[in-house]
Every structure is written in C-alpha cells, then in structure tokens.
Scaffold this motif. Structure first.
Motif, PDB file in Angstrom:
ATOM      1  N   MET A 217      45.812  -4.663  23.626  1.00  0.00           N
ATOM      2  CA  MET A 217      44.493  -5.213  23.310  1.00  0.00           C
ATOM      3  C   MET A 217      44.596  -6.296  22.232  1.00  0.00           C
ATOM      4  O   MET A 217      43.916  -7.323  22.306  1.00  0.00           O
ATOM      5  N   MET A 218      45.448  -6.068  21.255  1.00  0.00           N
ATOM      6  CA  MET A 218      45.637  -7.069  20.199  1.00  0.00           C
ATOM      7  C   MET A 218      46.313  -8.317  20.748  1.00  0.00           C
ATOM      8  O   MET A 218      45.962  -9.450  20.387  1.00  0.00           O
ATOM      9  N   THR A 219      47.258  -8.122  21.658  1.00  0.00           N
ATOM     10  CA  THR A 219      47.906  -9.260  22.312  1.00  0.00           C
ATOM     11  C   THR A 219      46.895 -10.043  23.144  1.00  0.00           C
ATOM     12  O   THR A 219      46.846 -11.283  23.107  1.00  0.00           O
ATOM     13  N   ASP A 220      46.044  -9.311  23.888  1.00  0.00           N
ATOM     14  CA  ASP A 220      45.015  -9.954  24.703  1.00  0.00           C
ATOM     15  C   ASP A 220      44.010 -10.722  23.849  1.00  0.00           C
ATOM     16  O   ASP A 220      43.410 -11.698  24.318  1.00  0.00           O
ATOM     17  N   ALA A 221      43.822 -10.280  22.594  1.00  0.00           N
ATOM     18  CA  ALA A 221      42.899 -10.969  21.685  1.00  0.00           C
ATOM     19  C   ALA A 221      43.512 -12.252  21.123  1.00  0.00           C
ATOM     20  O   ALA A 221      42.835 -12.987  20.387  1.00  0.00           O
ATOM     21  N   GLY A 222      44.784 -12.506  21.458  1.00  0.00           N
ATOM     22  CA  GLY A 222      45.416 -13.754  21.045  1.00  0.00           C
ATOM     23  C   GLY A 222      46.361 -13.637  19.873  1.00  0.00           C
ATOM     24  O   GLY A 222      46.828 -14.661  19.351  1.00  0.00           O
ATOM     25  N   LEU A 223      46.659 -12.406  19.462  1.00  0.00           N
ATOM     26  CA  LEU A 223      47.593 -12.212  18.352  1.00  0.00           C
ATOM     27  C   LEU A 223      49.028 -12.186  18.873  1.00  0.00           C
ATOM     28  O   LEU A 223      49.283 -11.779  20.007  1.00  0.00           O
ATOM     29  N   ALA A 224      49.942 -12.608  18.033  1.00  0.00           N
ATOM     30  CA  ALA A 224      51.357 -12.670  18.410  1.00  0.00           C
ATOM     31  C   ALA A 224      52.165 -11.680  17.572  1.00  0.00           C
ATOM     32  O   ALA A 224      51.694 -11.177  16.551  1.00  0.00           O
ATOM     33  N   ARG A 225      53.377 -11.424  18.035  1.00  0.00           N
ATOM     34  CA  ARG A 225      54.309 -10.535  17.336  1.00  0.00           C
ATOM     35  C   ARG A 225      53.639  -9.194  16.976  1.00  0.00           C
ATOM     36  O   ARG A 225      53.800  -8.669  15.862  1.00  0.00           O
ATOM     37  N   VAL A 226      52.884  -8.669  17.908  1.00  0.00           N
ATOM     38  CA  VAL A 226      52.186  -7.405  17.660  1.00  0.00           C
ATOM     39  C   VAL A 226      53.193  -6.253  17.698  1.00  0.00           C
ATOM     40  O   VAL A 226      54.011  -6.161  18.613  1.00  0.00           O
ATOM     41  N   GLU A 227      53.135  -5.397  16.704  1.00  0.00           N
ATOM     42  CA  GLU A 227      53.988  -4.215  16.658  1.00  0.00           C
ATOM     43  C   GLU A 227      53.225  -3.082  16.012  1.00  0.00           C
ATOM     44  O   GLU A 227      52.172  -3.293  15.403  1.00  0.00           O
ATOM     45  N   TYR A 228      53.750  -1.863  16.185  1.00  0.00           N
ATOM     46  CA  TYR A 228      53.094  -0.734  15.534  1.00  0.00           C
ATOM     47  C   TYR A 228      54.119   0.206  14.929  1.00  0.00           C
ATOM     48  O   TYR A 228      55.283   0.246  15.321  1.00  0.00           O
ATOM     49  N   PHE A 229      53.647   0.943  13.940  1.00  0.00           N
ATOM     50  CA  PHE A 229      54.456   1.915  13.226  1.00  0.00           C
ATOM     51  C   PHE A 229      53.765   3.263  13.331  1.00  0.00           C
ATOM     52  O   PHE A 229      52.619   3.408  12.879  1.00  0.00           O
ATOM     53  N   ASN A 230      54.431   4.244  13.938  1.00  0.00           N
ATOM     54  CA  ASN A 230      53.871   5.584  13.986  1.00  0.00           C
ATOM     55  C   ASN A 230      54.013   6.253  12.625  1.00  0.00           C
ATOM     56  O   ASN A 230      55.075   6.211  12.000  1.00  0.00           O
ATOM     57  N   LEU A 231      52.944   6.882  12.175  1.00  0.00           N
ATOM     58  CA  LEU A 231      52.915   7.552  10.882  1.00  0.00           C
ATOM     59  C   LEU A 231      52.618   9.035  11.093  1.00  0.00           C
ATOM     60  O   LEU A 231      51.671   9.380  11.808  1.00  0.00           O
ATOM     61  N   THR A 232      53.444   9.893  10.489  1.00  0.00           N
ATOM     62  CA  THR A 232      53.276  11.345  10.611  1.00  0.00           C
ATOM     63  C   THR A 232      53.194  11.747  12.085  1.00  0.00           C
ATOM     64  O   THR A 232      52.196  12.301  12.548  1.00  0.00           O
ATOM     65  N   ALA A 233      54.243  11.427  12.822  1.00  0.00           N
ATOM     66  CA  ALA A 233      54.376  11.821  14.236  1.00  0.00           C
ATOM     67  C   ALA A 233      53.245  11.283  15.109  1.00  0.00           C
ATOM     68  O   ALA A 233      52.878  11.897  16.110  1.00  0.00           O
ATOM     69  N   GLY A 234      52.688  10.136  14.730  1.00  0.00           N
ATOM     70  CA  GLY A 234      51.650   9.520  15.550  1.00  0.00           C
ATOM     71  C   GLY A 234      50.248   9.999  15.254  1.00  0.00           C
ATOM     72  O   GLY A 234      49.305   9.582  15.940  1.00  0.00           O
ATOM     73  N   VAL A 235      50.073  10.858  14.261  1.00  0.00           N
ATOM     74  CA  VAL A 235      48.711  11.230  13.857  1.00  0.00           C
ATOM     75  C   VAL A 235      47.934   9.961  13.528  1.00  0.00           C
ATOM     76  O   VAL A 235      46.757   9.820  13.861  1.00  0.00           O
ATOM     77  N   ALA A 236      48.614   9.032  12.887  1.00  0.00           N
ATOM     78  CA  ALA A 236      48.053   7.701  12.650  1.00  0.00           C
ATOM     79  C   ALA A 236      49.085   6.665  13.040  1.00  0.00           C
ATOM     80  O   ALA A 236      50.274   6.982  13.194  1.00  0.00           O
ATOM     81  N   ALA A 237      48.642   5.446  13.220  1.00  0.00           N
ATOM     82  CA  ALA A 237      49.568   4.343  13.511  1.00  0.00           C
ATOM     83  C   ALA A 237      49.026   3.077  12.860  1.00  0.00           C
ATOM     84  O   ALA A 237      47.804   2.868  12.801  1.00  0.00           O
ATOM     85  N   LEU A 238      49.915   2.266  12.353  1.00  0.00           N
ATOM     86  CA  LEU A 238      49.567   0.950  11.829  1.00  0.00           C
ATOM     87  C   LEU A 238      50.012  -0.104  12.817  1.00  0.00           C
ATOM     88  O   LEU A 238      51.196  -0.200  13.123  1.00  0.00           O
ATOM     89  N   HIS A 239      49.068  -0.886  13.333  1.00  0.00           N
ATOM     90  CA  HIS A 239      49.364  -2.022  14.193  1.00  0.00           C
ATOM     91  C   HIS A 239      49.223  -3.311  13.380  1.00  0.00           C
ATOM     92  O   HIS A 239      48.289  -3.453  12.582  1.00  0.00           O
ATOM     93  N   THR A 240      50.140  -4.231  13.596  1.00  0.00           N
ATOM     94  CA  THR A 240      50.052  -5.532  12.924  1.00  0.00           C
ATOM     95  C   THR A 240      50.236  -6.645  13.950  1.00  0.00           C
ATOM     96  O   THR A 240      50.906  -6.468  14.966  1.00  0.00           O
ATOM     97  N   GLY A 241      49.603  -7.770  13.687  1.00  0.00           N
ATOM     98  CA  GLY A 241      49.759  -8.936  14.550  1.00  0.00           C
ATOM     99  C   GLY A 241      49.530 -10.196  13.739  1.00  0.00           C
ATOM    100  O   GLY A 241      48.849 -10.177  12.712  1.00  0.00           O
ATOM    101  N   ILE A 242      50.086 -11.291  14.210  1.00  0.00           N
ATOM    102  CA  ILE A 242      50.029 -12.577  13.517  1.00  0.00           C
ATOM    103  C   ILE A 242      49.233 -13.576  14.347  1.00  0.00           C
ATOM    104  O   ILE A 242      49.348 -13.610  15.576  1.00  0.00           O
ATOM    105  N   LYS A 243      48.440 -14.398  13.671  1.00  0.00           N
ATOM    106  CA  LYS A 243      47.781 -15.520  14.337  1.00  0.00           C
ATOM    107  C   LYS A 243      48.675 -16.744  14.240  1.00  0.00           C
ATOM    108  O   LYS A 243      49.010 -17.189  13.140  1.00  0.00           O
ATOM    109  N   LEU A 244      49.074 -17.268  15.372  1.00  0.00           N
ATOM    110  CA  LEU A 244      49.943 -18.458  15.376  1.00  0.00           C
ATOM    111  C   LEU A 244      49.102 -19.732  15.355  1.00  0.00           C
ATOM    112  O   LEU A 244      47.908 -19.716  15.646  1.00  0.00           O
TER     113      LEU A 244
END
Length: 244
Positions: A217-244
């Motif tokens: 969804m973040m990629t579809d919104a036009g963000l690049a280099r989207v990645e995520y980090f699972n936190l505490t076995a996926g209870v939470a996750a941090l997604h990050t993306g860059i605007k080029l």
C-alpha cells in the motif's frame, strides 16, 4: 448509496465509523497512557524508541506527527529538531490532542498542535522532512488516501514512518488472541471503565493490513525503498518509505 467500511468486526457506514472511532478515543483519552503501559507491559515505549531512532531527526527538521495522541513521538522529535525545527502534533480527536498539547507544555515544549484529518492534511506539498503516524493508521477509513497525503506533504528525500500493530508470529497467535479478547477488555473495564473500546482495539488490529500488504500500500502510494521491521514477534511493525 452510503459507502460502508469496518469498525472492528462490524460493518458500518463510513460516516458512522468516524463518529464511533471518535467516541472510542474521547472515552479512553484520560487513561490512554496508563492503559498502553498495562496492555503492552511497557513495550510500546521500546517500539517508539526504535521509531525515534529510525526517524533520525536532525536540528532544523520539519516534522509532522499524525494521530499523535498524547505526544510521545512529538516530544522526542521536538527535542531533536531544536529551536530552529518545526514539529507539528496533529490528531483528529480533540480529547487526545488536548492531552498531548498539555503534556508537551508541561515538558516546556511549545510545539504547534492542530486538529486535522489525515486524509485531508492542511499543509503544502513538499513541506516536511519526516512524517510519522503511530498506532493511528488502522483507525483511518481510507488508508490509501491518508498514505497519499502523507507522501504529498513530504519533501523529496523525506521519510514516512508508520508504527502500527500488525500480524503476530503464527505460533503465538492463539495465546495472543486469548489475551486480546479476554484480558484487554477486562483491563479496559477495570482501569478505564470501558471494555467495549478495548474490544474494538483488539478487533481493529485483526482487520488492519498485515506487514506485506501495508508495504504494498505504501509502494502504491508512491513511496520508494519501503521496508518494515517486525517488533516483538510482529505484535507491532514499523514501516518506512522515502519520497523520491
């Protein structure tokens, strides 16, 4: 015809969802921080520390914290951005925003606060170095529109950070379900005198897109280099993306 969406496991009109989500956060605002500590055994603070580190705020940065609630991220960002920076605390819920504003003032921070809808951000294009949203995206009716708005207000090279509950590691799913649907409403009743809001919380987590879906969804919104980090076995996750 009225468009429908989900409110937890219920199907409601989009207008009703806005009002129902508002009722939840008006109800929980006074006990929000206490309940977060109890529900996550303090882990939400660790997740936010990780998010703050990934944000890498520098002096002079312009930062937008969406659905910022009681101001945990905005407070940390403001200290890092310094007197020449500009950090906005925003939320769609007035009760939550008041709590966050007062906490910032009590910490000696005169950060601007604004009541606004993430799907219609009142900021110009290419304005912010960083945009963050922590535990707020899942409550938004049109997540794709909100993500597009977040990208719009970012400067080229700016980063979006989305911290949210996510899909837990499969072997932990059953005990996590028991905790979510039994313990959380009980805690809500005992501490905040509101079990229904915390039952909605558990349901809204299950209805939120999983890690890979949100990444797309973040990629579809036009963000690049989207990645995520699972936190505490996926209870939470941090997604990050860059605007080029």
């Amino acid at each position: 015809m009225t468009n429908t969406t989900h409110f937890g496991y219920k199907t409601v009109s989009e207008d009703d969802k806005v009002h129902k989500v508002a009722e939840v956060f008006h109800s929980v605002a006074p006990k929000y921080d206490v309940m977060n500590d109890l529900m996550s055994a303090g882990l939400h603070r660790v997740w936010k520390i990780f998010t703050i580190a990934q944000a890498a705020i520098r002096p002079g940065f312009k930062v937008l914290d969406i659905a910022g609630g009681t101001g945990d991220l905005a407070k940390a960002f403001a200290r890092r951005a310094g007197p020449n920076g500009e950090v906005w605390l925003t939320d769609i819920n007035e009760s939550m925003l008041r709590v966050g504003r007062d906490r910032l003032l009590n910490n000696g921070l005169s950060t601007p606060t604004l009541l606004c809808d993430a799907e219609k951000l009142p900021f110009p294009d290419n304005y912010f170095d960083r945009v963050s949203v922590a535990f707020g995206l899942r409550n938004m009716t049109h997540k794709d529109a909100a993500l597009a708005e977040m990208r719009r207000v970012l400067k080229p090279g700016g980063k979006l950070l989305v911290l949210e509950f996510s899909k837990v590691w499969e072997p932990l799913k059953k005990p996590y379900d028991v905790y979510s649907f039994s313990v959380l409403p009980w805690l809500g009743k005992k501490i905040a005198n509101d079990s229904e809001s915390y039952r909605y919380l558990a349901e809204s987590i299950r209805m939120h897109p999983d890690q890979d879906t949100l990444k797309q969804m973040m990629t579809d919104a036009g963000l690049a280099r989207v990645e995520y980090f699972n936190l505490t076995a996926g209870v939470a996750a941090l997604h990050t993306g860059i605007k080029l």
